[in-house]
Design a protein around this motif. Structure first.
Motif, PDB file in Angstrom:
ATOM      1  N   ALA A  25       6.411 -47.333  25.821  1.00  0.00           N
ATOM      2  CA  ALA A  25       7.084 -46.042  25.716  1.00  0.00           C
ATOM      3  C   ALA A  25       6.837 -45.168  26.939  1.00  0.00           C
ATOM      4  N   LEU A  26       6.376 -45.757  28.025  1.00  0.00           N
ATOM      5  CA  LEU A  26       6.211 -44.982  29.260  1.00  0.00           C
ATOM      6  C   LEU A  26       6.455 -45.860  30.474  1.00  0.00           C
ATOM      7  N   GLN A  27       6.955 -45.193  31.520  1.00  0.00           N
ATOM      8  CA  GLN A  27       7.103 -45.901  32.792  1.00  0.00           C
ATOM      9  C   GLN A  27       6.287 -45.155  33.844  1.00  0.00           C
ATOM     10  N   CYS A  28       6.835 -44.049  34.397  1.00  0.00           N
ATOM     11  CA  CYS A  28       6.034 -43.333  35.394  1.00  0.00           C
ATOM     12  C   CYS A  28       4.880 -42.577  34.750  1.00  0.00           C
ATOM     13  N   GLY A  29       5.058 -42.167  33.488  1.00  0.00           N
ATOM     14  CA  GLY A  29       3.965 -41.536  32.759  1.00  0.00           C
ATOM     15  C   GLY A  29       3.867 -40.023  32.855  1.00  0.00           C
ATOM     16  N   ILE A  30       4.712 -39.403  33.659  1.00  0.00           N
ATOM     17  CA  ILE A  30       4.606 -37.939  33.824  1.00  0.00           C
ATOM     18  C   ILE A  30       4.874 -37.215  32.503  1.00  0.00           C
ATOM     19  N   CYS A  31       5.808 -37.718  31.726  1.00  0.00           N
ATOM     20  CA  CYS A  31       6.156 -37.022  30.489  1.00  0.00           C
ATOM     21  C   CYS A  31       5.220 -37.360  29.342  1.00  0.00           C
ATOM     22  N   THR A  32       4.402 -38.429  29.527  1.00  0.00           N
ATOM     23  CA  THR A  32       3.681 -39.026  28.401  1.00  0.00           C
ATOM     24  C   THR A  32       2.674 -38.092  27.720  1.00  0.00           C
ATOM     25  N   LEU A  43      11.368 -33.890  27.919  1.00  0.00           N
ATOM     26  CA  LEU A  43      12.317 -34.715  28.663  1.00  0.00           C
ATOM     27  C   LEU A  43      11.613 -35.911  29.299  1.00  0.00           C
ATOM     28  N   CYS A  44      12.340 -37.036  29.362  1.00  0.00           N
ATOM     29  CA  CYS A  44      11.836 -38.234  30.027  1.00  0.00           C
ATOM     30  C   CYS A  44      12.933 -38.764  30.935  1.00  0.00           C
ATOM     31  N   ARG A  45      12.615 -38.954  32.203  1.00  0.00           N
ATOM     32  CA  ARG A  45      13.617 -39.452  33.143  1.00  0.00           C
ATOM     33  C   ARG A  45      13.631 -40.972  33.216  1.00  0.00           C
ATOM     34  N   CYS A  46      12.700 -41.645  32.561  1.00  0.00           N
ATOM     35  CA  CYS A  46      12.558 -43.089  32.773  1.00  0.00           C
ATOM     36  C   CYS A  46      12.962 -43.953  31.586  1.00  0.00           C
ATOM     37  N   THR A  47      12.474 -43.625  30.399  1.00  0.00           N
ATOM     38  CA  THR A  47      12.528 -44.619  29.318  1.00  0.00           C
ATOM     39  C   THR A  47      13.834 -44.652  28.539  1.00  0.00           C
ATOM     40  N   GLY A  48      14.614 -43.605  28.607  1.00  0.00           N
ATOM     41  CA  GLY A  48      15.802 -43.558  27.772  1.00  0.00           C
ATOM     42  C   GLY A  48      15.493 -43.193  26.327  1.00  0.00           C
TER      43      GLY A  48
HETATM   44  S1  FES Z   1       8.062 -42.145  31.710  1.00  0.00           S
HETATM   45 FE1  FES Z   1       8.752 -41.204  33.524  1.00  0.00          FE
HETATM   46  S2  FES Z   1       9.499 -39.316  32.791  1.00  0.00           S
HETATM   47 FE2  FES Z   1       9.049 -40.336  30.998  1.00  0.00          FE
END
Ligand code: FES
Ligand SMILES: Cc1cc2nc3c(=O)[nH]c(=O)nc-3n(C[C@H](O)[C@H](O)[C@H](O)COP(=O)(O)OP(=O)(O)OC[C@H]3O[C@@H](n4cnc5c(N)ncnc54)[C@H](O)[C@@H]3O)c2cc1C
Ligand code: FES
Lengths: 156, 291
Positions: A99-106, A136-141
């Motif tokens: 449930a995370l990619q870059c992790g900023i929103c996590t 908001l999350c820019r990565c996971t959809g």
């Molecule tokens: S994991 Fe990158 S913004 Fe949510």
């Protein structure tokens, strides 16, 4: 010239004291004064939820709270979510569900989800999506995030 | 943000004194979800920020069947919709409190702040106007009441004078057979600013078949929230019918004086006022009938 103010509050269960200027947001205080960089800055205007913390039991965007407003209040940040026994079930579920990619929103999503499930352990998908609309999350959809929270919810 | 001094008075007297002596150098802080955004963007400056959340009168949330609702100006939205009595008696207010921002914003944002910020798009304002809300103000010369429909004077400007604060909002107890609703149009499901918003309240007779009175207020279609009196008054004494509702919605459209901007055009907004007036009236009628 306005000076610094002494503030006493509770952070992740510990009483803390810090000095800050009134113009500093709680987000700035957490990151720059207290070195607690788990709380992230995205938009700095209340739209993204990356800076979400739990203040006296409610989630707020720490970019829209002043550091001086923390006086006498209880804060929980992502640094307080895991315990000595290990990760919080939501953290574990986020890992398992990717449930995370870059992790900023996590950190923001985790604290927001925790505050929902603490209050409504059986929150269903609609309720979870509504509750997390301020993150908001820019990565996971989003789908993987929602699935991760649903796995911890007791709703069947 | 530019540097500023910060005080948090604990009484109305102290707040009024501080504000009166600081004049336009001071800004009031409630939940900060408008103010801090504006200050950070440089749209508002304030050498002095006065946090009014420590004043007991601004945190009151009490309902009494004879006096109605007293809503402290600083009470955050979540406390309003999580209060079972308020949620039951004033669903038309909850509609607005529940859609201001997301859960994080609702943890801080107050109805008082929404009204004082005086944005044409403020979601709580039409809802409170429809519910006959009155703003209770304290200042250097004592207290006064301002009808909610008279409170906003221009975008970002309100009727408060130097040294005055909004203490609370009073909403009368609902009359028998009455109902209210607020709806807005946004292109997303959550977290957006109203392209248009419509708040209505209706009182029906005991049969539920005839209007006794109605109030209609509009958001985002003029420099201030619009109290569409002709539209509401057109329903008084009429049988509840599609025709009467259609006519009221046309009068609401005539009261709308929107601009075109990135959120919508004049034509779209006027059209939407018609659609949303009909929709909110139907919900208010259903609620008045106990549905
Ligand atoms: S994991 Fe990158 S913004 Fe949510
Ligand atoms: C991400 C985001 C989403 C949002 N979504 C919405 C939305 O969907 N709908 C909507 O309507 N708004 C929305 N807003 C705007 C804002 O949240 C609301 O207007 C909110 O109700 C403001 O309340 P507050 O307590 O935070 O006010 P503050 O920011 O503290 O104050 C607002 C203004 O009113 C003045 N003020 C506050 N209290 C008093 C008082 N008691 N007496 C005199 N003056 C006072 C302040 O000086 C300031 O100028 C959103 C904001 C953000 C950041
Ligand atoms: S950084 Fe606070 S909401 Fe985006």
């Amino acid at each position: 010239m306005p000076g610094v103010t002494h503030v006493q509050s509770t952070l992740n269960g510990e009483v803390i004291n810090f000095l800050c200027e009134p113009r500093q947001s709680l987000l700035e205080v957490l990151r720059d004064v207290l070195g607690m960089t788990g709380t992230k800055e995205g938009c700095n205007d209340g739209n993204c939820g990356a800076c979400t913390i739990i203040l006296d039991g409610r989630i707020v965007d720490s970019c829209l709270v002043l550091g001086v407003e923390a006086e006498g209040r209880e804060m929980m940040t992502i640094e307080g979510m895991a315990s000595a026994e290990g990760l919080h079930p939501l953290q574990q579920s986020f890992l398992e569900n990717a449930a995370l990619q870059c992790g900023i929103c996590t950190p923001g999503f985790l604290l927001a989800s925790k505050s929902l499930l603490d209050q409504e352990p059986d929150a269903d998908e609609g309720r979870i999506r509504h509750w997390l609309a301020g993150n908001l999350c820019r990565c996971t959809g989003y789908d993987k995030i929602i699935r991760a929270v649903m796995q911890v919810s007791t709703a069947k | 943000m530019e540097p500023f001094d910060f005080v948090s008075p604990t009484t109305i007297e102290e707040a009024v004194k501080t504000l009166a002596s600081a004049g336009d150098q001071a800004r009031i802080l409630a939940g900060g979800t408008d103010l801090l955004v504006q200050m950070r963007a440089g749209r508002r400056t304030a050498p002095l920020v006065v946090d009014i959340k420590g004043i007991p009168e601004l945190n009151v949330l009490s309902y009494d069947a004879s006096k109605g609702l007293t809503l402290g100006a600083a009470v955050p939205c979540y406390k309003i919709y999580e209060d079972e009595t308020v949620a039951k008696v004033y669903p038309g207010l909850i509609d607005a409190a529940f859609l201001i921002g997301g859960i994080q914003i609702q943890g801080r944002a107050s109805i008082g702040g929404n009204i004082c910020n005086a944005a044409p798009s403020g979601d709580a304002i039409p809802a409170v106007i429809a519910l006959r809300g009155v703003c209770n103000v304290a200042g250097p010369n004592g207290t006064r009441e301002i009808l909610c429909e008279d409170f906003c004077t221009a975008p970002g400007q309100n009727a408060l004078k130097n040294g005055e604060i909004l203490v609370s909002i009073s909403i009368p107890a609902p009359q028998a057979n009455s109902g209210a609703n607020y709806l807005r149009f946004i292109p997303r499901n959550e977290m957006d600013i109203a392209v248009v918003g419509v708040g209505t309240s209706v009182q029906l007779d005991a049969s539920g078949q005839n209007f006794v009175s109605a109030r209609i207020a509009l958001a985002s279609v003029a420099p201030t929230p619009v109290f569409a009196t002709e539209a509401g008054d057109s329903l008084a004494g009429k049988a509840v019918s599609e025709e009467a509702i259609q006519q009221a919605s046309e009068l609401a459209m005539a009261a709308a004086k929107p601009i075109s901007d990135m959120r919508g055009t004049i034509r779209q907004r006027i059209h939407l006022i018609g659609v949303f007036t009909r929709r909110t009236l139907n919900i208010a009628i259903e609620r008045a009938r106990g549905g």
